[in-house]
Write a protein that holds these residues in place. Structure first.
Motif, PDB file in Angstrom:
ATOM      1  N   VAL A   1     -46.735 -36.250  15.573  1.00  0.00           N
ATOM      2  CA  VAL A   1     -46.698 -37.618  16.080  1.00  0.00           C
ATOM      3  C   VAL A   1     -46.028 -37.632  17.450  1.00  0.00           C
ATOM      4  O   VAL A   1     -44.933 -37.091  17.621  1.00  0.00           O
ATOM      5  N   GLY A   2     -46.689 -38.266  18.409  1.00  0.00           N
ATOM      6  CA  GLY A   2     -46.128 -38.394  19.753  1.00  0.00           C
ATOM      7  C   GLY A   2     -46.968 -39.374  20.556  1.00  0.00           C
ATOM      8  O   GLY A   2     -47.952 -39.921  20.059  1.00  0.00           O
TER       9      GLY A   2
ATOM     10  N   GLN B   1     -48.702 -38.721  26.474  1.00  0.00           N
ATOM     11  CA  GLN B   1     -48.101 -37.725  27.366  1.00  0.00           C
ATOM     12  C   GLN B   1     -47.610 -36.509  26.582  1.00  0.00           C
ATOM     13  O   GLN B   1     -47.705 -35.383  27.054  1.00  0.00           O
ATOM     14  N   THR B   2     -47.091 -36.753  25.383  1.00  0.00           N
ATOM     15  CA  THR B   2     -46.629 -35.654  24.527  1.00  0.00           C
ATOM     16  C   THR B   2     -47.749 -34.629  24.348  1.00  0.00           C
ATOM     17  O   THR B   2     -47.539 -33.433  24.525  1.00  0.00           O
ATOM     18  N   PHE B   3     -48.938 -35.104  24.018  1.00  0.00           N
ATOM     19  CA  PHE B   3     -50.029 -34.183  23.729  1.00  0.00           C
ATOM     20  C   PHE B   3     -50.604 -33.546  24.986  1.00  0.00           C
ATOM     21  O   PHE B   3     -51.112 -32.424  24.933  1.00  0.00           O
ATOM     22  N   LYS B   4     -50.499 -34.217  26.134  1.00  0.00           N
ATOM     23  CA  LYS B   4     -50.913 -33.579  27.392  1.00  0.00           C
ATOM     24  C   LYS B   4     -50.042 -32.353  27.663  1.00  0.00           C
ATOM     25  O   LYS B   4     -50.523 -31.317  28.118  1.00  0.00           O
ATOM     26  N   ILE B   5     -48.757 -32.490  27.390  1.00  0.00           N
ATOM     27  CA  ILE B   5     -47.826 -31.378  27.626  1.00  0.00           C
ATOM     28  C   ILE B   5     -47.965 -30.312  26.536  1.00  0.00           C
ATOM     29  O   ILE B   5     -48.025 -29.120  26.824  1.00  0.00           O
TER      30      ILE B   5
ATOM     31  N   VAL C   1     -51.391 -40.139  17.786  1.00  0.00           N
ATOM     32  CA  VAL C   1     -50.919 -40.690  19.055  1.00  0.00           C
ATOM     33  C   VAL C   1     -50.415 -42.111  18.814  1.00  0.00           C
ATOM     34  O   VAL C   1     -51.124 -42.943  18.260  1.00  0.00           O
ATOM     35  N   VAL C   2     -49.169 -42.348  19.219  1.00  0.00           N
ATOM     36  CA  VAL C   2     -48.555 -43.667  19.103  1.00  0.00           C
ATOM     37  C   VAL C   2     -48.409 -44.224  20.511  1.00  0.00           C
ATOM     38  O   VAL C   2     -47.895 -43.560  21.409  1.00  0.00           O
TER      39      VAL C   2
ATOM     40  N   VAL D   1     -42.367 -35.722  14.134  1.00  0.00           N
ATOM     41  CA  VAL D   1     -42.290 -36.673  15.237  1.00  0.00           C
ATOM     42  C   VAL D   1     -41.637 -35.971  16.427  1.00  0.00           C
ATOM     43  O   VAL D   1     -40.526 -35.451  16.317  1.00  0.00           O
ATOM     44  N   ILE D   2     -42.332 -35.984  17.555  1.00  0.00           N
ATOM     45  CA  ILE D   2     -41.838 -35.314  18.756  1.00  0.00           C
ATOM     46  C   ILE D   2     -41.376 -36.365  19.766  1.00  0.00           C
ATOM     47  O   ILE D   2     -42.184 -37.069  20.355  1.00  0.00           O
TER      48      ILE D   2
END
Length: 139
Positions: free
Chosen positions: A101-102, A105-109, A123-124, A76-77
């Protein structure tokens, strides 16, 4: 520092960095900084955040001791600043099959730093609960 048992299922696996004197080379840190990263070892297993690469000696070994032979289901990020997230690829490599898990926006970065395949992403959305992720959180 060794892992610290918090409850029967939750462990602190982070470190206290007493050598860092400035936050982002700007703000004084008279007592250093703590890298707060935790393992939940339940029916499913989860790592909550990682830590700075320079402080990570023995980090994977600590996680493996806490998991006691189990694999890691989720990472979990919550925090993407490199001083708290630079071990993501090391964890991803050490635990094949882990789901990251994020939020969106987490995965865009993350795509700018790490090659995390689509099938390894969870994605949550804001306000969404993933009670299947790790039942310990919801007890």
């Amino acid at each position: 520092m060794r892992e610290i048992k918090i409850t029967d299922r939750i462990w602190f696996v982070g470190e206290n960095d007493r050598h860092k004197h400035l936050f982002e080379n700007n703000w004084p840190l008279p007592y250093g900084v703590s890298y707060n990263t935790y393992v939940i070892n339940d029916d499913k297993t989860a790592l909550i955040d990682t830590m700075e690469y320079d402080m990570a000696s023995g980090y994977i070994a600590k996680i493996k001791r806490v998991l006691n032979g189990k694999g890691l289901d989720y990472m979990v990020i919550n925090h993407l600043e490199p001083d708290h997230a630079s071990m993501i690829d090391v964890v991803f490599t050490a635990f094949p099959g882990v789901k990251v898990v994020g939020n969106a926006q987490t995965f865009k970065i993350l795509q700018h730093y790490y090659n995390i395949p689509e099938e390894s992403r969870m994605v949550v959305k804001d306000g969404e609960e993933q009670d299947n992720l790790c039942p310990t959180i919801y007890r």
